[in-house]
Write a protein that holds these residues in place. Structure first.
Motif, mmCIF file in Angstrom:
data_model
loop_
_atom_site.group_PDB
_atom_site.id
_atom_site.type_symbol
_atom_site.label_atom_id
_atom_site.label_comp_id
_atom_site.label_asym_id
_atom_site.label_seq_id
_atom_site.Cartn_x
_atom_site.Cartn_y
_atom_site.Cartn_z
ATOM 1 N N MET A 1 -9.938 1.231 -44.953
ATOM 2 C CA MET A 1 -9.615 2.398 -44.377
ATOM 3 C C MET A 1 -8.035 2.969 -44.185
ATOM 4 S SD MET A 1 -11.425 3.575 -40.669
ATOM 5 C CE MET A 1 -10.509 4.235 -39.647
ATOM 6 N N ALA A 2 -7.894 4.190 -44.592
ATOM 7 C CA ALA A 2 -6.470 4.611 -44.528
ATOM 8 C C ALA A 2 -6.105 4.940 -43.041
ATOM 9 C CB ALA A 2 -6.396 5.968 -45.113
ATOM 10 N N TYR A 3 -4.732 4.618 -42.888
ATOM 11 C CA TYR A 3 -4.375 4.731 -41.352
ATOM 12 C C TYR A 3 -4.182 6.201 -41.190
ATOM 13 C CZ TYR A 3 -0.908 5.011 -37.567
ATOM 14 O OH TYR A 3 -0.205 5.412 -36.286
ATOM 15 N N THR A 4 -4.650 6.478 -39.994
ATOM 16 C CA THR A 4 -4.557 8.018 -39.442
ATOM 17 C C THR A 4 -3.672 8.178 -38.161
ATOM 18 O OG1 THR A 4 -6.905 8.346 -40.318
ATOM 19 C CG2 THR A 4 -6.069 10.162 -38.696
ATOM 20 N N PRO A 5 -2.709 8.617 -38.246
ATOM 21 C CA PRO A 5 -1.292 8.683 -37.010
ATOM 22 C C PRO A 5 -2.094 9.738 -36.060
ATOM 23 C CG PRO A 5 -0.565 9.952 -38.980
ATOM 24 C CD PRO A 5 -1.924 9.177 -39.536
ATOM 25 N N ASN A 6 -1.748 9.200 -34.922
ATOM 26 C CA ASN A 6 -2.108 10.080 -33.590
ATOM 27 C C ASN A 6 -0.870 11.062 -33.354
ATOM 28 O OD1 ASN A 6 -3.572 10.801 -31.401
ATOM 29 N ND2 ASN A 6 -1.871 9.945 -30.172
ATOM 30 N N THR A 7 -1.151 12.207 -33.131
ATOM 31 C CA THR A 7 -0.010 13.190 -32.803
ATOM 32 C C THR A 7 -0.049 13.203 -31.302
ATOM 33 O OG1 THR A 7 -0.446 14.479 -34.596
ATOM 34 C CG2 THR A 7 0.894 15.518 -32.700
ATOM 35 N N TRP A 8 0.987 12.356 -30.743
ATOM 36 C CA TRP A 8 1.259 12.290 -29.268
ATOM 37 C C TRP A 8 1.402 13.436 -28.451
ATOM 38 C CZ3 TRP A 8 -1.245 8.117 -27.080
ATOM 39 C CH2 TRP A 8 -1.488 7.063 -27.756
ATOM 40 N N GLU A 9 0.936 13.706 -27.213
ATOM 41 C CA GLU A 9 1.303 14.788 -26.599
ATOM 42 C C GLU A 9 1.834 14.215 -25.224
ATOM 43 O OE1 GLU A 9 1.659 17.879 -27.497
ATOM 44 O OE2 GLU A 9 0.768 17.402 -29.274
ATOM 45 N N PRO A 10 2.622 14.911 -24.410
ATOM 46 C CA PRO A 10 2.951 14.448 -22.849
ATOM 47 C C PRO A 10 1.782 13.860 -22.081
ATOM 48 C CG PRO A 10 4.377 16.191 -23.565
ATOM 49 C CD PRO A 10 3.321 16.089 -24.820
ATOM 50 N N GLN A 11 0.815 14.896 -22.113
ATOM 51 C CA GLN A 11 -0.180 14.245 -21.231
ATOM 52 C C GLN A 11 -1.157 13.448 -21.775
ATOM 53 O OE1 GLN A 11 0.229 17.002 -22.698
ATOM 54 N NE2 GLN A 11 -1.759 17.798 -23.783
ATOM 55 N N ASP A 12 -1.091 12.822 -22.823
ATOM 56 C CA ASP A 12 -2.017 12.013 -23.678
ATOM 57 C C ASP A 12 -2.132 10.599 -22.792
ATOM 58 O OD1 ASP A 12 -2.540 13.684 -25.351
ATOM 59 O OD2 ASP A 12 -1.701 12.579 -26.799
ATOM 60 N N VAL A 13 -3.612 10.041 -22.697
ATOM 61 C CA VAL A 13 -3.731 8.803 -22.112
ATOM 62 C C VAL A 13 -3.586 7.542 -23.131
ATOM 63 C CG1 VAL A 13 -5.462 7.507 -20.849
ATOM 64 C CG2 VAL A 13 -5.143 9.957 -20.296
ATOM 65 N N ILE A 14 -2.991 6.685 -22.815
ATOM 66 C CA ILE A 14 -2.978 5.543 -23.780
ATOM 67 C C ILE A 14 -4.272 4.695 -23.780
ATOM 68 C CG2 ILE A 14 -1.670 3.340 -24.636
ATOM 69 C CD1 ILE A 14 0.856 4.684 -23.614
ATOM 70 N N THR A 15 -4.964 4.849 -24.728
ATOM 71 C CA THR A 15 -6.342 4.143 -24.790
ATOM 72 C C THR A 15 -6.441 2.782 -25.732
ATOM 73 O OG1 THR A 15 -7.241 5.402 -26.598
ATOM 74 C CG2 THR A 15 -7.434 6.171 -24.173
ATOM 75 N N SER A 16 -7.406 1.825 -25.453
ATOM 76 C CA SER A 16 -7.470 0.824 -26.128
ATOM 77 C C SER A 16 -7.716 1.180 -27.813
ATOM 78 C CB SER A 16 -8.246 -0.145 -25.656
ATOM 79 O OG SER A 16 -9.543 0.307 -25.554
ATOM 80 N N GLU A 17 -8.402 2.170 -27.833
ATOM 81 C CA GLU A 17 -8.863 2.685 -29.314
ATOM 82 C C GLU A 17 -7.708 3.203 -29.896
ATOM 83 O OE1 GLU A 17 -11.618 6.254 -31.314
ATOM 84 O OE2 GLU A 17 -11.641 5.941 -29.064
ATOM 85 N N LYS A 18 -6.631 3.858 -29.100
ATOM 86 C CA LYS A 18 -5.668 4.468 -29.842
ATOM 87 C C LYS A 18 -4.533 3.419 -30.150
ATOM 88 C CE LYS A 18 -5.716 8.894 -27.939
ATOM 89 N NZ LYS A 18 -5.025 9.978 -27.269
ATOM 90 N N LEU A 19 -4.562 2.254 -29.096
ATOM 91 C CA LEU A 19 -3.639 1.121 -29.552
ATOM 92 C C LEU A 19 -4.304 0.304 -30.629
ATOM 93 C CD1 LEU A 19 -2.709 0.023 -26.246
ATOM 94 C CD2 LEU A 19 -1.103 1.261 -27.584
ATOM 95 N N ASN A 20 -5.503 0.223 -30.529
ATOM 96 C CA ASN A 20 -6.140 -0.774 -31.790
ATOM 97 C C ASN A 20 -5.942 0.031 -33.081
ATOM 98 O OD1 ASN A 20 -6.968 -2.737 -30.227
ATOM 99 N ND2 ASN A 20 -8.985 -1.570 -29.776
ATOM 100 N N ASN A 21 -5.912 1.573 -33.205
ATOM 101 C CA ASN A 21 -5.591 2.085 -34.358
ATOM 102 C C ASN A 21 -4.227 1.963 -34.841
ATOM 103 O OD1 ASN A 21 -6.147 4.277 -36.397
ATOM 104 N ND2 ASN A 21 -4.745 5.473 -35.433
ATOM 105 N N ILE A 22 -3.267 1.651 -34.027
ATOM 106 C CA ILE A 22 -1.918 1.544 -34.364
ATOM 107 C C ILE A 22 -1.977 0.175 -34.890
ATOM 108 C CG2 ILE A 22 0.444 1.075 -33.519
ATOM 109 C CD1 ILE A 22 -0.223 3.190 -31.579
ATOM 110 N N GLU A 23 -2.447 -0.747 -34.317
ATOM 111 C CA GLU A 23 -2.547 -2.269 -34.639
ATOM 112 C C GLU A 23 -3.047 -2.561 -36.216
ATOM 113 O OE1 GLU A 23 -1.452 -5.361 -32.957
ATOM 114 O OE2 GLU A 23 -0.629 -3.958 -31.316
ATOM 115 N N GLN A 24 -4.175 -1.720 -36.313
ATOM 116 C CA GLN A 24 -4.784 -1.917 -37.662
ATOM 117 C C GLN A 24 -3.921 -1.245 -38.991
ATOM 118 O OE1 GLN A 24 -7.630 -3.816 -37.856
ATOM 119 N NE2 GLN A 24 -7.058 -3.700 -39.969
ATOM 120 N N GLY A 25 -3.249 -0.162 -38.370
ATOM 121 C CA GLY A 25 -2.296 0.436 -39.307
ATOM 122 C C GLY A 25 -1.142 -0.510 -39.617
#
Length: 77
Positions: free
Chosen positions: A1-25
């Motif tokens: 599966m290709a990595y899909t980057p997240n476009t972070w915004e100042p109010q975004d909450v850091i979630t395990s799903e988003k961190l795992n996406n980074i790790e898998q990338g």
């Protein structure tokens, strides 16, 4: 599966799903180089640099260096 980057915004909450996406990338990054390509053409010759002074010693300086080395080695060679 290709990595899909997240476009972070100042109010975004850091979630395990988003961190795992980074790790898998990171895990999916190919670290080995590909096959070696053909050698490219040589570039143009650069300009002549100024004459250097390093490595040029007088006989007296050379003799002094050898004497110091001999003293460090505990005698003559």
């Amino acid at each position: 599966m290709a990595y899909t980057p997240n476009t972070w915004e100042p109010q975004d909450v850091i979630t395990s799903e988003k961190l795992n996406n980074i790790e898998q990338g990171i895990v999916n990054v190919e670290l080995t180089p590909g096959p070696k390509g053909d050698k490219g053409d040589a570039g143009p010759q650069g300009e002549q640099g100024p004459a250097g002074k390093d490595g040029v010693v007088t006989q007296e300086q050379y003799d002094a260096i050898i004497a110091r080395l001999d003293a460090l080695e505990g005698g003559t060679a």
